[in-house]
Motif scaffolding. Structure first.
Motif, PDB file in Angstrom:
ATOM      1  N   UNK A 204       0.710  -1.541   0.273  1.00  0.00           N
ATOM      2  CA  UNK A 204      -0.375  -0.244  -0.289  1.00  0.00           C
ATOM      3  C   UNK A 204       0.962   1.065   0.374  1.00  0.00           C
ATOM      4  N   UNK A 205       0.991   2.223  -1.118  1.00  0.00           N
ATOM      5  CA  UNK A 205       1.778   3.406  -0.710  1.00  0.00           C
ATOM      6  C   UNK A 205       1.089   4.486  -0.395  1.00  0.00           C
ATOM      7  N   UNK A 206       1.241   5.698  -0.080  1.00  0.00           N
ATOM      8  CA  UNK A 206       0.270   6.815  -0.337  1.00  0.00           C
ATOM      9  C   UNK A 206       0.450   8.086  -1.634  1.00  0.00           C
ATOM     10  N   UNK A 207      -0.629   8.368  -1.955  1.00  0.00           N
ATOM     11  CA  UNK A 207      -0.407   9.174  -3.018  1.00  0.00           C
ATOM     12  C   UNK A 207       0.221  10.258  -2.591  1.00  0.00           C
ATOM     13  N   UNK A 208       0.200  11.363  -4.059  1.00  0.00           N
ATOM     14  CA  UNK A 208       0.776  12.631  -3.536  1.00  0.00           C
ATOM     15  C   UNK A 208      -0.268  13.335  -3.574  1.00  0.00           C
ATOM     16  N   UNK A 209      -1.817  12.973  -3.776  1.00  0.00           N
ATOM     17  CA  UNK A 209      -2.624  13.927  -4.158  1.00  0.00           C
ATOM     18  C   UNK A 209      -3.323  14.154  -2.531  1.00  0.00           C
ATOM     19  N   UNK A 210      -3.218  13.600  -1.695  1.00  0.00           N
ATOM     20  CA  UNK A 210      -3.761  13.892  -0.389  1.00  0.00           C
ATOM     21  C   UNK A 210      -3.445  12.760   0.702  1.00  0.00           C
ATOM     22  N   UNK A 211      -3.281  13.182   1.727  1.00  0.00           N
ATOM     23  CA  UNK A 211      -3.589  12.676   3.175  1.00  0.00           C
ATOM     24  C   UNK A 211      -4.106  11.190   3.079  1.00  0.00           C
ATOM     25  N   UNK A 212      -5.114  11.458   2.811  1.00  0.00           N
ATOM     26  CA  UNK A 212      -5.863  10.271   2.554  1.00  0.00           C
ATOM     27  C   UNK A 212      -6.270   9.507   1.864  1.00  0.00           C
ATOM     28  N   UNK A 213      -4.997   9.587   0.438  1.00  0.00           N
ATOM     29  CA  UNK A 213      -5.823   8.529  -0.653  1.00  0.00           C
ATOM     30  C   UNK A 213      -4.357   7.508  -0.840  1.00  0.00           C
ATOM     31  N   UNK A 214      -4.650   6.299  -1.315  1.00  0.00           N
ATOM     32  CA  UNK A 214      -3.596   5.466  -0.867  1.00  0.00           C
ATOM     33  C   UNK A 214      -4.154   4.405  -2.251  1.00  0.00           C
ATOM     34  N   UNK A 215      -3.147   4.167  -2.033  1.00  0.00           N
ATOM     35  CA  UNK A 215      -3.335   2.910  -4.027  1.00  0.00           C
ATOM     36  C   UNK A 215      -2.107   1.577  -3.773  1.00  0.00           C
ATOM     37  N   UNK A 216      -2.735   0.343  -3.897  1.00  0.00           N
ATOM     38  CA  UNK A 216      -2.222  -0.625  -4.276  1.00  0.00           C
ATOM     39  C   UNK A 216      -2.116  -1.044  -5.472  1.00  0.00           C
ATOM     40  N   UNK A 217      -0.949  -0.833  -6.614  1.00  0.00           N
ATOM     41  CA  UNK A 217      -0.996  -0.653  -7.702  1.00  0.00           C
ATOM     42  C   UNK A 217      -1.057  -1.972  -8.414  1.00  0.00           C
ATOM     43  N   UNK A 218      -1.061  -1.874  -9.590  1.00  0.00           N
ATOM     44  CA  UNK A 218      -0.594  -2.851 -10.687  1.00  0.00           C
ATOM     45  C   UNK A 218       0.583  -2.423 -11.132  1.00  0.00           C
ATOM     46  N   UNK A 219       1.287  -4.030 -11.967  1.00  0.00           N
ATOM     47  CA  UNK A 219       2.273  -3.395 -13.343  1.00  0.00           C
ATOM     48  C   UNK A 219       1.421  -4.166 -13.782  1.00  0.00           C
ATOM     49  N   UNK A 220       2.671  -4.798 -15.033  1.00  0.00           N
ATOM     50  CA  UNK A 220       1.996  -5.646 -15.603  1.00  0.00           C
ATOM     51  C   UNK A 220       1.930  -7.390 -15.983  1.00  0.00           C
ATOM     52  N   UNK A 221       2.464  -8.004 -14.669  1.00  0.00           N
ATOM     53  CA  UNK A 221       3.331  -8.821 -14.097  1.00  0.00           C
ATOM     54  C   UNK A 221       2.055  -9.259 -13.410  1.00  0.00           C
ATOM     55  N   UNK A 222       0.561  -8.229 -13.088  1.00  0.00           N
ATOM     56  CA  UNK A 222      -0.091  -8.777 -12.451  1.00  0.00           C
ATOM     57  C   UNK A 222      -0.705 -10.041 -13.843  1.00  0.00           C
ATOM     58  N   UNK A 223      -0.834 -10.321 -14.676  1.00  0.00           N
ATOM     59  CA  UNK A 223      -1.480 -11.292 -15.369  1.00  0.00           C
ATOM     60  C   UNK A 223      -0.565 -12.057 -14.907  1.00  0.00           C
ATOM     61  N   UNK A 224      -0.207 -12.731 -14.419  1.00  0.00           N
ATOM     62  CA  UNK A 224       0.371 -13.967 -14.113  1.00  0.00           C
ATOM     63  C   UNK A 224       0.306 -14.602 -12.831  1.00  0.00           C
ATOM     64  N   UNK A 225      -0.897 -13.407 -12.225  1.00  0.00           N
ATOM     65  CA  UNK A 225      -1.692 -14.362 -10.943  1.00  0.00           C
ATOM     66  C   UNK A 225      -2.934 -14.778 -11.299  1.00  0.00           C
ATOM     67  N   UNK A 226      -3.293 -15.045 -12.981  1.00  0.00           N
ATOM     68  CA  UNK A 226      -4.462 -15.303 -13.142  1.00  0.00           C
ATOM     69  C   UNK A 226      -4.847 -17.034 -13.062  1.00  0.00           C
TER      70      UNK A 226
END
Ligand code: ATP
Ligand code: MG
Length: 259
Positions: A73-95
């Motif tokens: 979980x990463x903080x975002x630069x938008x504000x202190x309340x907004x967080x992200x679990x990001x994705x990259x193209x490797x996510x396809x391997x989770x299928x």
């Protein structure tokens, strides 16, 4: 934590746009908000300004539980309340991992329990295909928001999404309910709605309880401008274009209050 998945089973239906503006607005209203990018195309991650190194944990590791949930979980630069679990193209391997697990549809729901006390709301951006990832993000949802282009293609996307939801509910793979259908790229010329848009939105009202069809997202470059400038529409002075999201936020606020 209230979990809302933005899903629609065709490309370019406004899923990522909707997820992004909802996340920004909810966090600006003071709700600790977790955004989750479940599309290997990772547009949401890019729109939020992330460029990940190959070794940084993402949703892939969150699902496989190879690191602690907080590390994904990463903080975002938008504000202190907004967080992200990001994705990259490797996510396809989770299928394969999801289909071999035998509990693919409920896996994400289980994983999110670990962070449910930290956030008030989780907004999930779904991929366009009917994949294992799509099943797990619908399985994790309390509610779905279904954006659908105000066109023949968009109407078809809504119908396929409702079919999938019905099938999953039928076998107990999700309890999700539809929170709203959001017509996307609704075209108007002055005060006149394009014929295709009107027919598509009317078709949407026949598919779901008419009250679930939200005010439209109009066809407009201004949404793209706001995405690129990392702002909300009202922050750029386009308050009227934010109306569909205001209605959604009102609904979500009530649900959070009653949870
Ligand atoms: P995918 O299925 O590929 O993930 P999506 O459903 O997430 O697509 P978006 O990426 O949100 O759809 O939107 C599709 C495209 O429409 C994007 O290029 C986006 O910038 C653009 N767009 C967003 N809002 C509007 C608007 N109001 N009018 C016209 N185009 C828009
Ligand atoms: Mg998208």
């Amino acid at each position: 934590m209230l979990t809302i998945t933005i899903t629609s089973l065709s490309g370019g239906q406004g899923k990522t746009t909707t997820a992004l503006f909802l996340g920004r607005l909810l966090s600006r209203q003071g709700f600790p908000t977790l955004m989750l990018d479940s599309d290997p195309q990772h547009n949401l991650t890019t729109y939020l300004g992330f460029e990940l190194e190959p070794n940084q944990p993402t949703l892939l590791e969150f699902l496989k539980k190879t690191v602690t949930p907080e590390d994904c979980i990463y903080p975002t630069s938008y504000n202190d309340n907004l967080f992200l679990i990001p994705a990259d193209d490797q996510l396809d391997t989770v299928q394969d991992y999801l289909s071999n697990s035998g509990v693919g549809a409920t896996l994400l729901k289980r994983r999110l329990e670990a962070v449910a006390k930290i956030f008030k709301v989780c907004i999930i951006d779904a991929p366009p295909q009917r994949s294992q990832i799509c099943l797990t993000v619908i399985g994790a949802a309390d509610y779905l928001v279904i954006p659908a282009e105000a066109s023949v293609k968009g109407y078809g996307s809504l119908v396929r999404t409702l079919d999938l939801l019905g099938g999953l509910r039928d076998v107990g793979a999700t309890n999700a309910e539809v929170l709203g259908v959001l017509p996307f790229r609704d075209r108007w010329f002055g005060n006149t709605q394009a014929q295709e848009s009107r027919a598509a939105v009317e078709g949407m009202r026949d598919e779901v309880d008419a009250g679930l069809v939200l005010p439209s997202i109009r066809e407009s470059e201004r949404y793209k401008q706001a995405i690129n400038k990392r702002a909300t529409l009202s922050e750029l002075g386009y308050t009227d274009l934010e109306y569909p999201f205001e209605i959604l936020i009102e609904k979500i606020g009530k649900l959070i209050g009653s949870k």
